[in-house]
Design an enzyme around this catalytic site. Sequence first.
Site, PDB file in Angstrom:
ATOM      1  N   HIS A 134      -6.464 122.836 -10.430  1.00 56.43           N
ATOM      2  CA  HIS A 134      -5.234 122.478 -11.158  1.00 56.43           C
ATOM      3  C   HIS A 134      -4.373 123.700 -11.467  1.00 56.43           C
ATOM      4  O   HIS A 134      -3.183 123.730 -11.092  1.00 56.43           O
ATOM      5  CB  HIS A 134      -5.580 121.713 -12.434  1.00 56.43           C
ATOM      6  CG  HIS A 134      -4.438 121.567 -13.385  1.00 56.43           C
ATOM      7  ND1 HIS A 134      -3.290 120.867 -13.071  1.00 56.43           N
ATOM      8  CD2 HIS A 134      -4.247 122.061 -14.648  1.00 56.43           C
ATOM      9  CE1 HIS A 134      -2.448 120.918 -14.095  1.00 56.43           C
ATOM     10  NE2 HIS A 134      -2.999 121.647 -15.053  1.00 56.43           N
TER      11      HIS A 134
ATOM     12  N   HIS B  35      -3.132 129.249 -17.635  1.00 58.69           N
ATOM     13  CA  HIS B  35      -2.475 128.501 -18.717  1.00 58.69           C
ATOM     14  C   HIS B  35      -3.425 127.617 -19.513  1.00 58.69           C
ATOM     15  O   HIS B  35      -3.101 127.222 -20.630  1.00 58.69           O
ATOM     16  CB  HIS B  35      -1.301 127.686 -18.164  1.00 58.69           C
ATOM     17  CG  HIS B  35      -1.691 126.421 -17.470  1.00 58.69           C
ATOM     18  ND1 HIS B  35      -1.958 126.364 -16.124  1.00 58.69           N
ATOM     19  CD2 HIS B  35      -1.849 125.158 -17.931  1.00 58.69           C
ATOM     20  CE1 HIS B  35      -2.259 125.130 -15.783  1.00 58.69           C
ATOM     21  NE2 HIS B  35      -2.197 124.375 -16.854  1.00 58.69           N
TER      22      HIS B  35
ATOM     23  N   GLU C  59      -7.077 127.070 -24.029  1.00 61.24           N
ATOM     24  CA  GLU C  59      -7.241 125.714 -24.558  1.00 61.24           C
ATOM     25  C   GLU C  59      -8.614 125.134 -24.227  1.00 61.24           C
ATOM     26  O   GLU C  59      -9.233 124.463 -25.058  1.00 61.24           O
ATOM     27  CB  GLU C  59      -6.149 124.821 -23.976  1.00 61.24           C
ATOM     28  CG  GLU C  59      -6.185 123.396 -24.472  1.00 61.24           C
ATOM     29  CD  GLU C  59      -5.074 122.571 -23.843  1.00 61.24           C
ATOM     30  OE1 GLU C  59      -5.226 121.345 -23.824  1.00 61.24           O
ATOM     31  OE2 GLU C  59      -4.082 123.151 -23.377  1.00 61.24           O
ATOM     32  N   ASP C  60      -9.102 125.400 -23.003  1.00 62.14           N
ATOM     33  CA  ASP C  60     -10.307 124.716 -22.517  1.00 62.14           C
ATOM     34  C   ASP C  60     -11.528 125.604 -22.381  1.00 62.14           C
ATOM     35  O   ASP C  60     -12.591 125.135 -21.968  1.00 62.14           O
ATOM     36  CB  ASP C  60     -10.017 124.076 -21.147  1.00 62.14           C
ATOM     37  CG  ASP C  60      -8.959 122.992 -21.244  1.00 62.14           C
ATOM     38  OD1 ASP C  60      -8.852 122.376 -22.314  1.00 62.14           O
ATOM     39  OD2 ASP C  60      -8.233 122.769 -20.253  1.00 62.14           O
TER      40      ASP C  60
ATOM     41  N   ASP D 282       3.052 122.431 -14.621  1.00 66.68           N
ATOM     42  CA  ASP D 282       1.782 121.848 -15.082  1.00 66.68           C
ATOM     43  C   ASP D 282       1.889 120.326 -15.157  1.00 66.68           C
ATOM     44  O   ASP D 282       1.040 119.592 -14.648  1.00 66.68           O
ATOM     45  CB  ASP D 282       1.454 122.443 -16.456  1.00 66.68           C
ATOM     46  CG  ASP D 282       0.268 121.759 -17.129  1.00 66.68           C
ATOM     47  OD1 ASP D 282      -0.742 121.524 -16.447  1.00 66.68           O
ATOM     48  OD2 ASP D 282       0.359 121.454 -18.337  1.00 66.68           O
TER      49      ASP D 282
ATOM     50  N   ASP E  66      26.629 104.135  -6.241  1.00 62.61           N
ATOM     51  CA  ASP E  66      26.276 105.482  -5.792  1.00 62.61           C
ATOM     52  C   ASP E  66      24.797 105.608  -5.442  1.00 62.61           C
ATOM     53  O   ASP E  66      24.194 106.652  -5.612  1.00 62.61           O
ATOM     54  CB  ASP E  66      26.665 106.521  -6.849  1.00 62.61           C
ATOM     55  CG  ASP E  66      25.980 106.282  -8.180  1.00 62.61           C
ATOM     56  OD1 ASP E  66      25.475 105.167  -8.383  1.00 62.61           O
ATOM     57  OD2 ASP E  66      25.957 107.200  -9.007  1.00 62.61           O
TER      58      ASP E  66
END
Length: 742
Positions: free
Chosen positions: A84, A108, A112-113, A175, A295
Amino acid sequence: MYRVRELFMVEGATFSEEIPAALNQPILPEHSNDTAKFLASDLCAYLETYLDPEQVNEVYKAYLFGAKAHQGQTRLSGEPYISHPLAVAKTMAEMRMDHKSIIAAILHDVMEDTPISKERIIAEFGSDVAELVDGVSKLTHLQFRSKAEAQAENFRKMMLALARDLRVIMIKLADRLHNMRTLGVMRPEKRRRIARETLEIYAPIAQRLGMNAIRRELESLGFAAQYPYRHKIIQQALSKARGNRKELMQKVETAICARMEDAGIEARIIGREKNPYSVYKKMRHKRLSFSEVFDVFAIRVIIKDVDTCYRALGVVHNLYKPVPGRFKDYIAIPKANGYQSLHTILFGPHGIRIEVQIRTEEMDRVAESGIAAHWLYKTGDHSAATAQARAREWLKSVLEIQQAAGNSMEFLENVKIDLFPEEVYLFTPKGDIMELPRGSTGVDFAYAVHSVVGNTCVAVKINRRLSPLSTPLENGQTVEVITAPGARPNPAWMNFVVTGKARASIRHYLKNLQDDEALALGRRLLDQALSGYGLALDNISATTQEKLATELQFAQFNDLLVDIGLGNRMAALVARRLSIADEESGNPAEWQGKTGPLAIKGTEGMVLSFAKCCYPIPGDPVVGVTSAGRGFVVHREACRNISGYRDKPDKWIPLEWSDEHTSDYPTAIRVQTDNKPGVLANLAAVIADMGSNIENVSFDERDGNTTTITFTLSTLGRKHLAAMIRHLRLIPQVIKIHRARG
């Protein structure tokens, strides 16, 4: 076959951790399930096309670091988790972002993980990368009362980080894009929740920043996940229309191309199809059927310079007649996100309407990439600089909303309003152009100029004519705001303002105003309670005051006074605590029983309100009933609604009217009259002659002969009301008149 380590290790590459054995394996071909290994090679090979070898080496080092941190973690699809962040980094690389952005994209999720801390990232990759990673990371270590509150706080944190560095949102959008591409493995309810969040927040942010390529894909994926059946129906309609119009569009493209060659204009002509979500939004917003959306298919004409764009416009208008009122010049007046193009709708063959967009190559790059064009093509072109400047202007307004917002939920609500702008373009008296969302009013315009201008505006001139502040503004109008030094925001403005900045600023001002009024009332209430002990607040030492505030868990004594003024805490109890504290400090105080009623003027603001059940006015005996969060509600002593408070002295305080009161107060009178024509007009004329204003009137017909009329009207006090009643009694048709009682 080759090894990852052998291919990308260059001089100076060091890594402080042991490299997982799984990484030191041959890279497999693209069709393999080992996506992570393939993406690592693909990413670095791509980066070598525009980054220095040392920078590619730093990215590879981040890959090893991230793979080690995420080792053993897998996605719901069963892939290694590192696949990921590498996919996110690949999207960033396709935008040709700098190497620090790529590194932050790979890392990133580590804060967090995984147990990796921000300090560790600073040590390995520097503070710039750590700040980017921190800006993207969610607030996983804080507790929230609800999922909505957590989402709002995460969004708030991300937007503040974005204001410091635009690359934060680009990583977050990349992300979200990969998460949406792989959304199929999620449970249906989670899939819909993520899709809704994408459509409500992330796709509009991408549009606001001009990143249309990412915006379109986010919208298509989000629409398909949230409304799969609607997406399928519109997709089928688009496929059918594409087949029906294919020959027509080719004919139009050929005709335009031939005319451009005849005029000596070099042009690149391409077709464009509206995505399903854009079609759905237009159908829903304008209540159109699919056949009425003109359109769906458009022709884009790419020209080399701005002057030629206008020549090309003349060429297509000579070829096909333009639809009146449907031409938009976004080159002279760019959209808020920096988008520039000429838009016109033509009557094509067989009367079918066709949209044509004319722009330069630079404008086309910015239209697709938005702020990313600043990194993607570092040519110093004006369009990319404009897009980034406008993005920063928007972020400046977001920061002002954040400063004025009371909490994260309010901040998210206000920013969401700003994320859906269908702009109107307005002129200041000096000729400057301002963009505001469609439906904006004079108050929105005033706050867009400056918060101080908004707070003090009293009137607005539209095209040099005075207009109500609530008038919706239209394209091309010149707007002038009239201010007054003593003016302040009106709570009624919240009913018609549109922009998030205006809503946040008004709420912030009114909240502070209420706190100021509560502080003044709280001080008066406490002083009155202390007088029973022969004390005054000014005579009690600041040390004693702050000590009591600390004991009652307030940051400062003024916060305690605000709490008293808002009716959350009784002044008598605080006075008792202060008297004991003062006695302990060597100043004995005894209860002297000398407290009298608190004098009120009626101008205390939002912390003092008047009951609508009994309508107290100056001259009436009154009491104040505490209302948590609102201060005091004033009732007449004879009001039946306060009979339950008689035995609860902690819930009410005696009040009296100050000699200084010049405001009007509402009150109610009931008049029984003969049921004859012209009676109401006679009553209204007398009330007006007495200097009063009728706020409301209602009728209660007793029988065919008489009618009871209830007036709610303004009065200065009991004497004024008595004089009015005397004059009303002189009307021949009046049978009975009395003041309405609670």
